[in-house]
Design a protein around this motif. Structure first.
Motif, mmCIF file in Angstrom:
data_model
loop_
_atom_site.group_PDB
_atom_site.id
_atom_site.type_symbol
_atom_site.label_atom_id
_atom_site.label_comp_id
_atom_site.label_asym_id
_atom_site.label_seq_id
_atom_site.Cartn_x
_atom_site.Cartn_y
_atom_site.Cartn_z
ATOM 1 N N ARG A 229 -0.797 5.808 10.620
ATOM 2 C CA ARG A 229 -0.191 4.605 11.181
ATOM 3 C C ARG A 229 -0.380 3.432 10.202
ATOM 4 O O ARG A 229 0.557 2.670 9.951
ATOM 5 C CB ARG A 229 -0.851 4.318 12.531
ATOM 6 N N ALA A 232 1.914 4.050 7.210
ATOM 7 C CA ALA A 232 3.347 3.970 7.493
ATOM 8 C C ALA A 232 3.767 2.556 7.872
ATOM 9 O O ALA A 232 4.793 2.070 7.405
ATOM 10 C CB ALA A 232 3.715 4.964 8.593
ATOM 11 N N SER A 233 3.004 1.865 8.735
ATOM 12 C CA SER A 233 3.545 0.587 9.198
ATOM 13 C C SER A 233 2.908 -0.636 8.561
ATOM 14 O O SER A 233 3.427 -1.732 8.692
ATOM 15 C CB SER A 233 3.473 0.500 10.733
ATOM 16 N N HIS A 234 1.784 -0.472 7.871
ATOM 17 C CA HIS A 234 1.200 -1.646 7.220
ATOM 18 C C HIS A 234 1.312 -1.601 5.702
ATOM 19 O O HIS A 234 1.718 -2.571 5.089
ATOM 20 C CB HIS A 234 -0.271 -1.805 7.624
ATOM 21 N N PRO A 237 5.588 -1.094 3.999
ATOM 22 C CA PRO A 237 6.538 -2.204 3.770
ATOM 23 C C PRO A 237 6.225 -2.995 2.516
ATOM 24 O O PRO A 237 7.138 -3.418 1.810
ATOM 25 C CB PRO A 237 6.362 -3.066 5.026
#
Lengths: 319, 270
Positions: A229, A232-234, A237
């Motif tokens: 997590r 992938a999300s921090h 990007p």
């Protein structure tokens, strides 16, 4: 879109065009720097004076170099790349089919290698300094240490000859069906994937690791988020811009790798055309193909820079 | 006594073995380089340790002589690119101003064309001799050495001790050879290994494309080219030079890694 971004992007495009122009000069000079005479070196020492005079006339060597450069450049801009010395055919015509073949091969390799490289890069970061990371690093070090053509023969030896899964040469004809075409390029695609995968994966790994050291990642860890997590999300990007850059640079690298791999698998593309005509000393063909390769390379590098500019959020909100 | 880690030791031993074999090729090789001594593509045997090639020459002898050519050409090109690249980079940094600007932009320009493509364009009008090969490869690679050396030298150029030397009234040669060069050496030496490997791969690729070392002289890329037809019949002769190139590349890499980590730990970050 702010003014700053537009300004930076247009500057970069202008620089790309300037580089392209300079590249044409370099390619032209590259074939003229011999102390002697191009005609002499094409025909060799035993050439008769008449043959030399004829070739000089065909190449336009009696005119000053500057005039020759501008007429060559002018014609090239209009899509006229001249005629080949060896068979008198129009170069632009011979190139168009081959260019399509090469782009098809490079596109297939890109479609396979880019997602794979990013996935492996993420995997290596997730299991950093544990066995999956070490194994991936060892394999990539090995593939970097072997030149493309040898990788080609190793794959050919095991896949085509020992296992007999695929044909050993990649012959493509215009009347082939799409499926046959994919089967024909399968082996060159495997080799090209190996060639760029290593670089791409290493750079992806470095880019994500760089982001992983930042303070906000530590915060996310302390919040108790799962490792995937966080990545992938921090981390992702913020790592996109360096990764896109890496991908573009490797596509540019692919353009060069294609030259050698095409020769190995006897694939009728631009690279083979270039190499064939270098050994035949067919200067107009070499100039034309060299120019196209350089143009694609510069285009990809410029695109990489532009994407990096666009992906940088700091430039979007100027103070 | 310096402690050498196992990986670096393996790298050193293999690298040294290849260099010694190259140096003493005529003493080690069982047969001459162009001698036809057996049948076509004989398998490995006690007489021909690696078998024979496509026209019946002893593959081991050709590999030894081939290694000699490959290593010599790669080494000469590396030395050329290194000397020239470092001199240009140090000049750019120390002189600064428009010299630095002009040199750096020119290097950017050369790098905007892929090295292999540029080499092919130039070789299309050049006579392919060993000297021309070394010159073309060495000069094209100056770009990469220049970039690294310039970045390293620029960091050092603003250090206090360089400033002190300037204020002391030392001349430019002193600044370059006594202040900057000794401190820039360790990253440059590690890069030397990488450049050498790149040159080995480069000359092999050119020979494989038929534009490098010309037959009957042997070199590793050329041996692949001569024996490539055998692959289709399941004869692995072409893979032997592949093995040699890969092991040489990996072992030089291991040594370069060790040199880099050893010198960085000694000098605190540089």
């Amino acid at each position: 879109m702010s003014f700053v971004v537009i300004k930076l992007v247009s500057q970069r495009i202008a620089l790309g065009l300037l580089l392209l122009l300079a590249a044409t000069v370099l390619i032209f000079i590259g074939t003229q720097i011999l102390p002697g005479d191009v005609a002499q070196s094409i025909l060799g020492q035993s050439a008769t004076p008449e043959a030399l005079a004829n070739l000089r006339r065909d190449l336009g060597l009696n005119e000053p170099a500057l005039n020759r450069y501008f007429s060559w450049l002018g014609n090239a801009l209009q899509g006229d790349l001249g005629t080949a010395l060896t068979n008198g055919k129009d170069i632009a015509e011979s190139i168009s089919g081959r260019l399509n073949n090469t782009l098809f091969l490079a596109a297939c390799a890109a479609v396979v290698s880019i997602p794979l490289a990013i996935f492996l890069g993420l995997l290596a970061v997730r299991y950093r300094n544990r066995w999956p990371d070490k194994m991936i690093s060892a394999i990539t070090l090995a593939t970097i240490s072997v030149p493309e053509f040898i990788l080609g023969y190793i794959v050919m030896y095991f896949v085509a000859v020992k296992l007999q899964w695929l044909p050993s040469v990649a012959i493509v004809r215009p009347d082939m069906s799409v499926f046959d075409r994919f089967e024909a390029v399968a082996m060159p695609v495997i080799v090209l994937t190996f060639v760029v995968l290593a670089h791409m994966m290493r750079m992806t790994r470095a880019a994500i690791l760089n982001v992983m050291e930042s303070a906000y990642i530590e915060t996310a860890e302390l919040k108790g988020l799962s490792a995937f997590r966080i990545i992938a999300s921090h981390a992702m990007p913020n790592a996109i811009s360096p990764i896109v850059n890496v991908v573009m640079l490797n596509l540019a690298y692919l353009v060069v790798g294609v030259v050698v791999v095409e020769v190995v698998f006897v694939y009728p593309g631009m690279g083979q055309y270039l190499v064939d005509h270098v050994s035949k000393r067919d200067v107009p063909v070499v100039q034309a193909t060299g120019l196209i390769f350089a143009a694609v390379y510069i285009l990809l590098n410029t695109t990489a820079d532009i994407i990096a500019i666009l992906a940088n959020p700091r430039l979007r909100h100027p103070k | 006594m310096i402690r050498i880690p196992t990986s670096a030791l393996i790298g050193l031993v293999i690298t040294a073995a290849y260099f010694l074999a190259a140096l003493f090729a005529p003493l080690i090789a069982p047969f001459g380089v162009g001698e036809i001594v057996g049948d076509v593509w004989e398998p490995m045997s006690s007489k021909f340790l690696l078998g024979t090639d496509g026209i019946g020459r002893d593959l081991l002898s050709r590999m030894i002589y081939g290694g000699r050519t490959t290593i010599f050409v790669a080494l000469a090109a590396t030395i050329l690119s290194f000397t020239l690249g470092t001199i240009l980079a140090l000049t750019a940094v120390v002189v600064g101003g428009w010299v630095d600007m002009a040199l750096s932009r020119f290097i950017d320009l050369i790098m905007s064309i892929p090295t292999l493509i540029f080499a092919l364009v130039v070789l299309s009008v050049m006579p392919v001799t060993i000297l021309v090969l070394i010159l073309v490869m060495g000069l094209l690679d100056v770009t990469r050495v220049y970039r690294l050396a310039r970045a390293v030298a620029q960091d050092i150029n603003v250090m206090d001790y360089v400033e002190a030397a300037r204020l002391r009234g030392e001349g430019t040669p002193w600044i370059v050879f006594r202040e900057i060069l000794p401190n820039a050496l360790s990253p440059l030496v590690a890069e030397l290994g990488m450049r050498f490997i790149f040159m080995v791969l480069f000359v092999s690729t050119l020979s494989f494309l038929g534009l490098g070392i010309q037959p009957p002289d042997a070199d590793w890329g050329g041996i692949v080219k001569e024996n490539k037809e055998g692959i289709v019949y399941g004869i692995p002769a072409a893979l032997i030079p592949a093995f040699a190139i890969a092991t040489l590349a990996i072992s030089v890499n291991l040594v370069a890694d060790w040199v880099l980590s050893r010198t960085t730990s000694l000098k605190g970050g540089r």
